[in-house]
Enzyme design. Structure first.
Site, short mmCIF file in Angstrom:
data_model
loop_
_atom_site.label_atom_id
_atom_site.label_comp_id
_atom_site.label_asym_id
_atom_site.label_seq_id
_atom_site.Cartn_x
_atom_site.Cartn_y
_atom_site.Cartn_z
N GLY A 8 0.82 -1.21 0.00
CA GLY A 8 0.00 0.00 0.00
C GLY A 8 0.85 1.25 0.00
O GLY A 8 0.53 2.24 0.69
N VAL A 58 -3.05 -7.05 -2.96
CA VAL A 58 -2.80 -8.02 -1.89
C VAL A 58 -3.90 -9.08 -1.79
O VAL A 58 -3.69 -10.14 -1.21
CB VAL A 58 -2.61 -7.35 -0.51
N TYR A 150 -15.44 -3.76 9.53
CA TYR A 150 -14.12 -3.12 9.54
C TYR A 150 -13.43 -3.36 10.88
O TYR A 150 -12.26 -3.74 10.92
CB TYR A 150 -14.23 -1.62 9.26
N GLY A 181 -5.24 6.35 15.42
CA GLY A 181 -6.58 6.88 15.48
C GLY A 181 -6.87 7.61 14.18
O GLY A 181 -6.62 7.09 13.09
N THR A 185 -5.97 10.79 5.45
CA THR A 185 -5.44 10.17 4.23
C THR A 185 -6.61 10.00 3.27
O THR A 185 -7.65 10.64 3.44
CB THR A 185 -4.82 8.79 4.54
N PHE A 187 -8.31 7.45 3.33
CA PHE A 187 -9.13 6.47 4.03
C PHE A 187 -10.62 6.80 3.95
O PHE A 187 -11.44 5.95 3.60
CB PHE A 187 -8.67 6.40 5.50
#
Length: 249
Positions: A8, A58, A150, A181, A185, A187
């Site tokens: 990643g 991956v 998740y 935390g 990004t 994300f």
């Protein structure tokens, strides 16, 4: 010169970790799905260190093992593995969760980590030396509403890190994990499927961590003396007290 393999690596924590380790004179194997980004990153990093790129997802077991088996001799000995690749998809209660989202998270966060580790660990065991850093999450320590699958995938990373540390102890291989935390990004853009406005609200009213903050800690972890293993590190922005308690202005 030690060699680090980072999954990643094309964005966020992985990308920042590549630059941080290059500054510490590591050779790098940078891995990712997006070949164009990998090539751009390789060109930038090549000014500082030796770099090799591997393009694979991956989640693709055959691609993982094929790519790593094909490493050139100069990059074949992996001293540090940073299992960074992973994602969050959706934020829904369990009864309305999307099965494709569930598969994507489990396949990347759990199975992908296992595939890459399985490809690297035998060499480390044979040399009786190596260091593995798994990127966990506060979501692997605390469950929160709508985080169900998740969180489960990151709880699995926590369990795998502990299990690896036990099983690989006999070989002198260090295993640690870092549990961030709120880090700003891609994300949240991925979690909310490109809804930039919703993603921006995650970090509204506080100063989140940066990828560089996490990369700095990872670099500290992998540059400790051989007798020191930082096994489990939690890193939060000051504004965050727990998975759900955040001070916003």
């Amino acid at each position: 010169m030690k060699t680090a393999l980072i999954t990643g690596a094309t964005s966020g924590i992985g990308r920042s970790t590549a630059f941080a380790l290059a500054e510490k004179n590591f050779k790098l194997v940078i891995c990712g799905r997006r070949e164009d980004r990998l090539e751009t990153l390789r060109a930038e990093l090549a000014e500082q260190t030796q770099v090799h790129t591997l393009t694979f997802d991956v989640r693709d077991k055959d691609a993982v093992f094929g790519a790593i088996a094909g490493l050139p001799d100069d990059f074949r000995q992996i001293d540090v593995l940073v299992n960074n690749a992973g994602n969050a998809h959706g934020l829904s209660p369990i009864e309305s969760g999307d099965l494709d989202d569930w598969d994507a998270m489990i396949d990347s966060n759990v199975k992908g980590l296992l595939y890459v580790s399985k490809a690297i660990i035998p060499g480390m065991a044979e040399r009786r030396s190596g260091h593995i850093i798994n990127i966990g999450s506060i979501a692997g320590k605390e469950v929160y509403a709508n985080g169900n699958v998740y969180c489960a995938s990151k709880f699995a990373v926590d369990a795998l890190s502990q299990g690896m540390r036990i099983d690989l102890n006999q070989y002198g291989i260090r295993v640690g994990q870092i549990n961030p935390g709120m880090v700003e990004t891609e994300f949240s853009q991925v979690r909310f499927k490109g809804d930039d406005a919703r993603a921006a609200n995650v970090y509204k009213g506080l100063q989140p961590l940066t990828p560089e903050d996490i990369a700095e800690v990872i670099t500290f972890m992998v540059t400790r003396p051989a007798h020191v293993n930082l096994a489990d590190v939690m890193v939060l922005p000051t504004a965050q007290a727990s998975a759900t308690i955040v001070k916003r202005t």
